[in-house]
Scaffold this motif. Sequence first.
Motif, mmCIF file in Angstrom:
data_model
loop_
_atom_site.group_PDB
_atom_site.id
_atom_site.type_symbol
_atom_site.label_atom_id
_atom_site.label_comp_id
_atom_site.label_asym_id
_atom_site.label_seq_id
_atom_site.Cartn_x
_atom_site.Cartn_y
_atom_site.Cartn_z
ATOM 1 N N THR A 105 41.948 34.742 53.828
ATOM 2 C CA THR A 105 40.871 35.588 53.339
ATOM 3 C C THR A 105 40.088 34.839 52.281
ATOM 4 O OG1 THR A 105 42.261 37.519 53.702
ATOM 5 C CG2 THR A 105 40.329 37.809 52.282
ATOM 6 N N PRO A 106 38.745 34.818 52.358
ATOM 7 C CA PRO A 106 37.961 34.123 51.345
ATOM 8 C C PRO A 106 38.315 34.631 49.952
ATOM 9 C CG PRO A 106 36.571 34.788 53.176
ATOM 10 C CD PRO A 106 37.909 35.433 53.409
ATOM 11 N N GLY A 107 38.524 33.677 49.037
ATOM 12 C CA GLY A 107 38.826 34.039 47.659
ATOM 13 C C GLY A 107 40.307 34.024 47.343
ATOM 14 N N LEU A 108 41.180 34.070 48.397
ATOM 15 C CA LEU A 108 42.610 34.010 48.158
ATOM 16 C C LEU A 108 43.061 32.555 48.066
ATOM 17 C CD1 LEU A 108 44.183 36.740 50.467
ATOM 18 C CD2 LEU A 108 43.952 36.779 47.983
ATOM 19 N N GLY A 109 43.896 32.259 47.049
ATOM 20 C CA GLY A 109 44.388 30.908 46.905
ATOM 21 C C GLY A 109 45.532 30.636 47.865
ATOM 22 N N SER A 110 45.935 29.383 47.940
ATOM 23 C CA SER A 110 47.009 29.004 48.858
ATOM 24 C C SER A 110 48.278 28.670 48.088
ATOM 25 C CB SER A 110 46.573 27.801 49.702
ATOM 26 O OG SER A 110 46.258 26.703 48.871
ATOM 27 N N GLU A 111 48.378 29.164 46.852
ATOM 28 C CA GLU A 111 49.554 28.889 46.045
ATOM 29 C C GLU A 111 50.588 30.003 46.224
ATOM 30 O OE1 GLU A 111 49.425 27.412 41.762
ATOM 31 O OE2 GLU A 111 50.150 29.471 41.476
ATOM 32 N N LEU A 112 51.837 29.596 46.358
ATOM 33 C CA LEU A 112 52.937 30.550 46.502
ATOM 34 C C LEU A 112 54.004 30.196 45.471
ATOM 35 C CD1 LEU A 112 54.083 32.872 48.361
ATOM 36 C CD2 LEU A 112 55.319 31.052 49.564
ATOM 37 N N ARG A 113 54.423 31.181 44.676
ATOM 38 C CA ARG A 113 55.469 30.973 43.666
ATOM 39 C C ARG A 113 56.723 31.709 44.117
ATOM 40 N NH1 ARG A 113 53.782 28.912 38.683
ATOM 41 N NH2 ARG A 113 51.533 28.464 38.658
ATOM 42 N N VAL A 114 57.807 30.964 44.235
ATOM 43 C CA VAL A 114 59.055 31.506 44.760
ATOM 44 C C VAL A 114 60.174 31.244 43.762
ATOM 45 C CG1 VAL A 114 60.732 31.353 46.634
ATOM 46 C CG2 VAL A 114 58.300 31.105 47.132
ATOM 47 N N ARG A 115 60.957 32.285 43.475
ATOM 48 C CA ARG A 115 62.100 32.141 42.587
ATOM 49 C C ARG A 115 63.325 31.757 43.410
ATOM 50 N NH1 ARG A 115 63.475 37.004 39.355
ATOM 51 N NH2 ARG A 115 64.210 35.548 37.753
ATOM 52 N N VAL A 116 64.010 30.679 42.976
ATOM 53 C CA VAL A 116 65.173 30.187 43.710
ATOM 54 C C VAL A 116 66.318 29.923 42.731
ATOM 55 C CG1 VAL A 116 63.751 29.128 45.504
ATOM 56 C CG2 VAL A 116 64.452 27.761 43.539
ATOM 57 N N PRO B 62 53.364 23.655 59.225
ATOM 58 C CA PRO B 62 52.031 23.062 59.035
ATOM 59 C C PRO B 62 51.324 23.634 57.807
ATOM 60 C CG PRO B 62 52.359 23.732 61.322
ATOM 61 C CD PRO B 62 53.495 24.304 60.547
ATOM 62 N N SER B 63 50.390 22.865 57.269
ATOM 63 C CA SER B 63 49.661 23.297 56.065
ATOM 64 C C SER B 63 48.854 24.567 56.326
ATOM 65 C CB SER B 63 48.734 22.175 55.581
ATOM 66 O OG SER B 63 47.778 21.838 56.572
ATOM 67 N N GLU B 64 48.312 24.711 57.526
ATOM 68 C CA GLU B 64 47.524 25.906 57.842
ATOM 69 C C GLU B 64 48.398 27.161 57.768
ATOM 70 O OE1 GLU B 64 44.790 27.759 61.476
ATOM 71 O OE2 GLU B 64 45.770 25.816 61.711
ATOM 72 N N SER B 65 49.632 27.069 58.264
ATOM 73 C CA SER B 65 50.540 28.208 58.199
ATOM 74 C C SER B 65 51.010 28.453 56.772
ATOM 75 C CB SER B 65 51.753 27.965 59.110
ATOM 76 O OG SER B 65 51.357 27.830 60.455
ATOM 77 N N MET B 66 51.249 27.379 56.028
ATOM 78 C CA MET B 66 51.667 27.520 54.639
ATOM 79 C C MET B 66 50.610 28.250 53.818
ATOM 80 S SD MET B 66 54.008 26.801 52.373
ATOM 81 C CE MET B 66 53.713 27.779 50.905
ATOM 82 N N ALA B 67 49.345 27.978 54.091
ATOM 83 C CA ALA B 67 48.257 28.606 53.344
ATOM 84 C C ALA B 67 48.188 30.112 53.574
ATOM 85 C CB ALA B 67 46.921 27.957 53.723
ATOM 86 N N ARG B 68 48.817 30.591 54.641
ATOM 87 C CA ARG B 68 48.766 32.011 54.979
ATOM 88 C C ARG B 68 49.971 32.801 54.452
ATOM 89 N NH1 ARG B 68 45.702 29.770 59.204
ATOM 90 N NH2 ARG B 68 44.034 31.148 59.954
ATOM 91 N N LEU B 69 50.944 32.114 53.892
ATOM 92 C CA LEU B 69 52.158 32.801 53.466
ATOM 93 C C LEU B 69 51.928 33.660 52.229
ATOM 94 C CD1 LEU B 69 54.989 30.150 53.883
ATOM 95 C CD2 LEU B 69 54.415 32.046 55.374
ATOM 96 N N ARG B 70 52.455 34.873 52.259
ATOM 97 C CA ARG B 70 52.449 35.770 51.109
ATOM 98 C C ARG B 70 53.818 36.422 51.012
ATOM 99 N NH1 ARG B 70 48.705 33.097 50.986
ATOM 100 N NH2 ARG B 70 46.476 33.614 50.826
ATOM 101 N N GLN B 71 54.229 36.784 49.808
ATOM 102 C CA GLN B 71 55.524 37.420 49.597
ATOM 103 C C GLN B 71 55.406 38.933 49.541
ATOM 104 O OE1 GLN B 71 58.518 35.390 46.927
ATOM 105 N NE2 GLN B 71 56.623 34.708 45.987
ATOM 106 N N LYS B 72 56.430 39.604 50.038
ATOM 107 C CA LYS B 72 56.512 41.045 49.848
ATOM 108 C C LYS B 72 56.975 41.370 48.433
ATOM 109 C CE LYS B 72 57.468 42.867 54.492
ATOM 110 N NZ LYS B 72 58.480 43.547 55.333
ATOM 111 N N ASN B 73 57.973 40.624 47.959
ATOM 112 C CA ASN B 73 58.554 40.868 46.640
ATOM 113 C C ASN B 73 58.624 39.556 45.865
ATOM 114 O OD1 ASN B 73 59.949 41.627 44.390
ATOM 115 N ND2 ASN B 73 61.828 42.234 45.458
ATOM 116 N N PRO B 74 57.622 39.272 45.031
ATOM 117 C CA PRO B 74 57.590 37.991 44.317
ATOM 118 C C PRO B 74 58.682 37.840 43.262
ATOM 119 C CG PRO B 74 55.828 39.427 43.564
ATOM 120 C CD PRO B 74 56.442 40.098 44.746
ATOM 121 N N HIS B 75 59.389 38.934 42.925
ATOM 122 C CA HIS B 75 60.421 38.859 41.893
ATOM 123 C C HIS B 75 61.809 38.592 42.475
ATOM 124 C CE1 HIS B 75 57.467 40.218 39.023
ATOM 125 N NE2 HIS B 75 57.203 41.279 39.767
ATOM 126 N N ALA B 76 61.920 38.632 43.787
ATOM 127 C CA ALA B 76 63.219 38.403 44.419
ATOM 128 C C ALA B 76 63.628 36.937 44.304
ATOM 129 C CB ALA B 76 63.162 38.814 45.888
#
Length: 280
Positions: free
Chosen positions: A32-43, A120-134
């Motif tokens: 979606t235009p305006g959405l970044g491709s950064e994903l923050r995951v707690r591990v 692939p990078s194209e698929s990575m750019a589309r990833l979003r989390q349901k629960n970013p605190h998990a």
Amino acid sequence: MFASRISPAPVRVLTSLCAPLLVLVLLLLPLTPGLGSELRVRVRLSDGLIAEEVLEADSDRDSISLEFKQGDGTLITFVADFKQDVKIFRALILGELERGQNQYQALCFISRLSHNEIIPSESMARLRQKNPHAIRLAEERRGLEQLTMSVAVNLTRAWQLSSLIHNMCSEAREAIYTREADVKHWLDKGVEGSIFEILPQTAEVPSLQACRSTKDLWQPCLCVYSLRLEWYPCLLKYCRSRDTTGKGTPYKCGIKSCSKGYQFTYYVPQKQLCLWDEET
């Protein structure tokens, strides 16, 4: 750098996982235009500490980066360059000032990127989390990969391997390493041999020991550095939908996550550059 130069000498399949009811940890959404491709995951790291991984996709460069800080303060960065099929590991290690080291020490390890290592990078750019605190746990824990990095890489010419190396490894100018098998592959593709220098090996220097068993801080030795990527999207998952005629159509419905460890062995001109590799 330390020895003779090398002269020229005369692997993405996606796994299909389907299930009638699939609960996704991550969602594959349209860009979606305006959405970044950064994903923050707690591990959870191997020492039990919780860290935040930052994953970024660059569709223009066709690359993915993953970065996190270990419990000892070491900053680990992994980059996959799909255009050149090259992967880069960088470690920024806090120095032991009381033992005469600099504030930090930089290492770079470069090797070929195999097919099916990461999505692939194209698929990575589309990833979003349901629960970013998990706190995420990888679905598959892949085995340790041991790499003998017997060749040094010249930073000023490394752009022939990947345009991303210069920015990634500029602080590790004298500590950029690769494998001899990868060098042979790149030479066959026309890369200049002047980029590489073979480092001393045990066969050439019988007195060369592992840094772990070397007492003299100024003695050359073989250093071992290990790291683990605790969580990364390694495969795409596919589900199957059926139309009114009963015909099945596959579609991307999520990702599979993996964890993988790497152990690098390489030459250092003095043990002072490998203080973490000591007998305990």
